[in-house]
Write a protein that holds these residues in place. Structure first.
Motif, PDB file in Angstrom:
ATOM      1  N   SER A  17       0.887  -1.228  -0.150  1.00 40.21           N
ATOM      2  CA  SER A  17       0.060  -0.045   0.020  1.00 40.21           C
ATOM      3  C   SER A  17       0.890   1.344   0.024  1.00 40.21           C
ATOM      4  O   SER A  17       0.417   2.179  -0.725  1.00 40.21           O
ATOM      5  N   PHE A  18       2.100   1.204   0.625  1.00 35.33           N
ATOM      6  CA  PHE A  18       2.882   2.385   0.540  1.00 35.33           C
ATOM      7  C   PHE A  18       3.410   2.638  -0.915  1.00 35.33           C
ATOM      8  O   PHE A  18       3.449   3.701  -1.228  1.00 35.33           O
ATOM      9  N   TYR A  19       3.899   1.681  -1.573  1.00 32.66           N
ATOM     10  CA  TYR A  19       4.348   1.891  -2.807  1.00 32.66           C
ATOM     11  C   TYR A  19       3.215   2.090  -3.907  1.00 32.66           C
ATOM     12  O   TYR A  19       3.311   2.670  -5.109  1.00 32.66           O
ATOM     13  N   THR A  20       1.899   2.100  -3.532  1.00 30.46           N
ATOM     14  CA  THR A  20       0.822   2.456  -4.292  1.00 30.46           C
ATOM     15  C   THR A  20       0.792   4.112  -4.238  1.00 30.46           C
ATOM     16  O   THR A  20       0.641   4.480  -5.391  1.00 30.46           O
ATOM     17  N   TYR A  21       1.489   4.767  -3.275  1.00 31.79           N
ATOM     18  CA  TYR A  21       1.360   6.080  -3.416  1.00 31.79           C
ATOM     19  C   TYR A  21       2.716   6.980  -3.210  1.00 31.79           C
ATOM     20  O   TYR A  21       2.621   7.857  -3.815  1.00 31.79           O
ATOM     21  N   PHE A  22       3.755   6.113  -2.695  1.00 27.78           N
ATOM     22  CA  PHE A  22       4.919   6.884  -2.721  1.00 27.78           C
ATOM     23  C   PHE A  22       5.985   5.950  -3.277  1.00 27.78           C
ATOM     24  O   PHE A  22       5.884   4.610  -3.089  1.00 27.78           O
ATOM     25  N   ASP A  23       7.043   6.554  -3.883  1.00 30.04           N
ATOM     26  CA  ASP A  23       8.149   5.482  -4.598  1.00 30.04           C
ATOM     27  C   ASP A  23       9.313   5.395  -3.527  1.00 30.04           C
ATOM     28  O   ASP A  23       9.788   4.149  -3.612  1.00 30.04           O
ATOM     29  N   THR A  24       9.464   6.093  -2.611  1.00 30.92           N
ATOM     30  CA  THR A  24      10.576   5.991  -1.884  1.00 30.92           C
ATOM     31  C   THR A  24      10.423   6.581  -0.228  1.00 30.92           C
ATOM     32  O   THR A  24       9.585   7.342  -0.216  1.00 30.92           O
ATOM     33  N   LYS A  25      11.485   6.479   0.682  1.00 25.82           N
ATOM     34  CA  LYS A  25      11.139   7.082   1.848  1.00 25.82           C
ATOM     35  C   LYS A  25      11.510   8.394   1.689  1.00 25.82           C
ATOM     36  O   LYS A  25      10.630   9.240   2.412  1.00 25.82           O
ATOM     37  N   ASP A  26      12.292   8.823   0.889  1.00 24.86           N
ATOM     38  CA  ASP A  26      12.391  10.296   0.698  1.00 24.86           C
ATOM     39  C   ASP A  26      11.189  11.158   0.184  1.00 24.86           C
ATOM     40  O   ASP A  26      10.773  12.111   0.454  1.00 24.86           O
ATOM     41  N   ALA A  27      10.380  10.276  -0.559  1.00 21.55           N
ATOM     42  CA  ALA A  27       9.214  10.769  -1.359  1.00 21.55           C
ATOM     43  C   ALA A  27       8.297  10.923  -0.248  1.00 21.55           C
ATOM     44  O   ALA A  27       7.488  11.902  -0.280  1.00 21.55           O
ATOM     45  N   VAL A  28       7.768  10.160   0.854  1.00 29.64           N
ATOM     46  CA  VAL A  28       7.197  10.092   1.770  1.00 29.64           C
ATOM     47  C   VAL A  28       7.260  11.535   2.729  1.00 29.64           C
ATOM     48  O   VAL A  28       6.479  12.205   3.086  1.00 29.64           O
ATOM     49  N   PHE A  29       8.926  11.528   2.904  1.00 29.79           N
ATOM     50  CA  PHE A  29       9.264  12.543   3.742  1.00 29.79           C
ATOM     51  C   PHE A  29       8.854  13.961   3.330  1.00 29.79           C
ATOM     52  O   PHE A  29       8.427  14.897   3.938  1.00 29.79           O
ATOM     53  N   ARG A  30       9.238  14.069   1.738  1.00 35.12           N
ATOM     54  CA  ARG A  30       9.029  15.271   1.099  1.00 35.12           C
ATOM     55  C   ARG A  30       7.322  15.561   1.222  1.00 35.12           C
ATOM     56  O   ARG A  30       7.011  16.702   1.551  1.00 35.12           O
ATOM     57  N   ALA A  31       6.469  14.746   1.110  1.00 27.86           N
ATOM     58  CA  ALA A  31       4.952  14.777   1.161  1.00 27.86           C
ATOM     59  C   ALA A  31       4.919  15.193   2.414  1.00 27.86           C
ATOM     60  O   ALA A  31       3.850  15.889   2.628  1.00 27.86           O
ATOM     61  N   LEU A  32       5.569  14.507   3.562  1.00 30.96           N
ATOM     62  CA  LEU A  32       5.068  14.880   4.799  1.00 30.96           C
ATOM     63  C   LEU A  32       5.326  16.445   5.288  1.00 30.96           C
ATOM     64  O   LEU A  32       4.582  17.064   6.157  1.00 30.96           O
ATOM     65  N   VAL A  33       6.487  17.022   4.826  1.00 27.94           N
ATOM     66  CA  VAL A  33       6.740  18.293   4.875  1.00 27.94           C
ATOM     67  C   VAL A  33       5.793  19.188   4.495  1.00 27.94           C
ATOM     68  O   VAL A  33       5.134  20.020   5.001  1.00 27.94           O
ATOM     69  N   ARG A  34       5.391  18.905   3.231  1.00 30.70           N
ATOM     70  CA  ARG A  34       4.299  19.687   2.680  1.00 30.70           C
ATOM     71  C   ARG A  34       2.822  19.665   3.328  1.00 30.70           C
ATOM     72  O   ARG A  34       2.208  20.493   3.545  1.00 30.70           O
ATOM     73  N   ASP A  35       2.638  18.438   3.638  1.00 29.23           N
ATOM     74  CA  ASP A  35       1.334  18.139   4.571  1.00 29.23           C
ATOM     75  C   ASP A  35       1.549  18.774   5.828  1.00 29.23           C
ATOM     76  O   ASP A  35       0.506  19.342   6.362  1.00 29.23           O
ATOM     77  N   ILE A  36       2.508  18.921   6.467  1.00 30.64           N
ATOM     78  CA  ILE A  36       2.612  19.568   7.955  1.00 30.64           C
ATOM     79  C   ILE A  36       2.338  21.184   7.563  1.00 30.64           C
ATOM     80  O   ILE A  36       1.416  21.600   8.411  1.00 30.64           O
ATOM     81  N   SER A  37       2.794  21.561   6.500  1.00 34.20           N
ATOM     82  CA  SER A  37       2.576  23.168   6.276  1.00 34.20           C
ATOM     83  C   SER A  37       1.111  23.263   6.226  1.00 34.20           C
ATOM     84  O   SER A  37       0.569  24.281   6.642  1.00 34.20           O
ATOM     85  N   ASP A  38       0.455  22.265   5.314  1.00 30.38           N
ATOM     86  CA  ASP A  38      -0.919  22.432   4.925  1.00 30.38           C
ATOM     87  C   ASP A  38      -1.816  22.373   6.187  1.00 30.38           C
ATOM     88  O   ASP A  38      -2.783  23.011   6.287  1.00 30.38           O
ATOM     89  N   GLN A  39      -1.377  21.355   7.028  1.00 30.10           N
ATOM     90  CA  GLN A  39      -2.109  21.085   8.333  1.00 30.10           C
ATOM     91  C   GLN A  39      -2.280  22.397   9.079  1.00 30.10           C
ATOM     92  O   GLN A  39      -3.281  22.779   9.869  1.00 30.10           O
ATOM     93  N   VAL A  40      -1.096  22.919   9.274  1.00 27.36           N
ATOM     94  CA  VAL A  40      -1.042  24.225   9.926  1.00 27.36           C
ATOM     95  C   VAL A  40      -1.840  25.129   9.646  1.00 27.36           C
ATOM     96  O   VAL A  40      -2.685  25.995  10.220  1.00 27.36           O
ATOM     97  N   ARG A  41      -1.793  25.432   8.349  1.00 21.06           N
ATOM     98  CA  ARG A  41      -2.556  26.441   7.675  1.00 21.06           C
ATOM     99  C   ARG A  41      -4.035  26.167   7.713  1.00 21.06           C
ATOM    100  O   ARG A  41      -4.602  27.279   8.055  1.00 21.06           O
ATOM    101  N   ASP A  42      -4.321  25.051   7.456  1.00 23.80           N
ATOM    102  CA  ASP A  42      -5.698  24.917   7.677  1.00 23.80           C
ATOM    103  C   ASP A  42      -6.292  24.918   9.103  1.00 23.80           C
ATOM    104  O   ASP A  42      -7.531  25.267   9.223  1.00 23.80           O
TER     105      ASP A  42
END
Length: 215
Positions: free
Chosen positions: A68-93
């Motif tokens: 399921s992880f690889y359904t959405y993310f290619d690598t650990k680096d990719a999910v980390f980058r996505a998480l940084v963006r997600d944190i920014s969005d969570q704070v904003r929202d």
């Protein structure tokens, strides 16, 4: 980590935005799975750091299969980058409704800081993740702060146009305000909770309104 909100911009679907290119979820179930992965990644990276964290640790925490992880993310680096963006969005929202509801800009900054500190207290791992992104993915680190400062600058300029704050506000003021919020979040959200978010925000609102010159 820092707070900023554009009251005119509705929250995006963070799960859809965060996936690796071409892997955005197309169903509600997929969005829920991806949300679980991102939430688990926040705990994994927050507790263990990027280098010691593992994809298997993320999927274990999320309660999903490794595939399921690889359904959405290619690598650990990719999910980390996505998480940084997600944190920014969570704070904003999280802070946006309080900012929108405020009667004027000084009240909006007070409300935003109050909500930001409250958010940090429930998500202390975000500081470690954002700080580590400076070395894991410098572009994500820079974008996190640059986009937040841009949102703050935009709302300050709008408030200046309405006559609620001084007319010469600039990018410098936006970055300074963001810095205040970031370090107050660290001190009173992560390191200790010995003052209430309301008290801290009121103190800063008074400083913004009157400065620190003798009265």
């Amino acid at each position: 980590m820092s707070q900023g909100a554009d009251p005119a911009t509705p929250p995006r679907d963070r799960a859809t935005d965060a996936a690796s290119e071409g892997k955005a979820p197309r169903t509600e179930r997929g969005r829920r799975t991806m949300r679980a992965i991102l939430d688990a990644a926040a705990l994994e990276f927050g507790e263990r750091g990027f280098h010691d964290a593992s994809i298997s640790g993320i999927t274990r925490r999320a309660g999903v299969a490794l595939g399921s992880f690889y359904t959405y993310f290619d690598t650990k680096d990719a999910v980390f980058r996505a998480l940084v963006r997600d944190i920014s969005d969570q704070v904003r929202d999280h802070v946006a409704p309080a900012i929108r509801a405020a009667p004027d800009q000084l009240a909006a900054e007070q409300a935003g800081l109050r909500e930001f500190i409250g958010f940090v207290r429930g998500h202390k791992e975000l500081y470690r993740i954002i700080d580590e992104s400076e070395f894991v993915d410098p572009e994500s680190f820079r974008l996190h702060y640059a986009t937040t400062a841009e949102r703050i600058a935009g709302r300050l300029k709008d408030a200046a146009t309405r006559g609620e704050i001084r007319a010469d506000v600039s990018e410098v003021h936006a970055w300074a305000l963001m810095g205040i919020n970031v370090f107050l979040g660290l001190r009173y959200g992560v390191w200790g909770e010995d003052r209430t978010p309301e008290d801290i925000a009121e103190t800063i609102a008074d400083m913004l309104a009157t400065g620190i010159s003798p009265r």
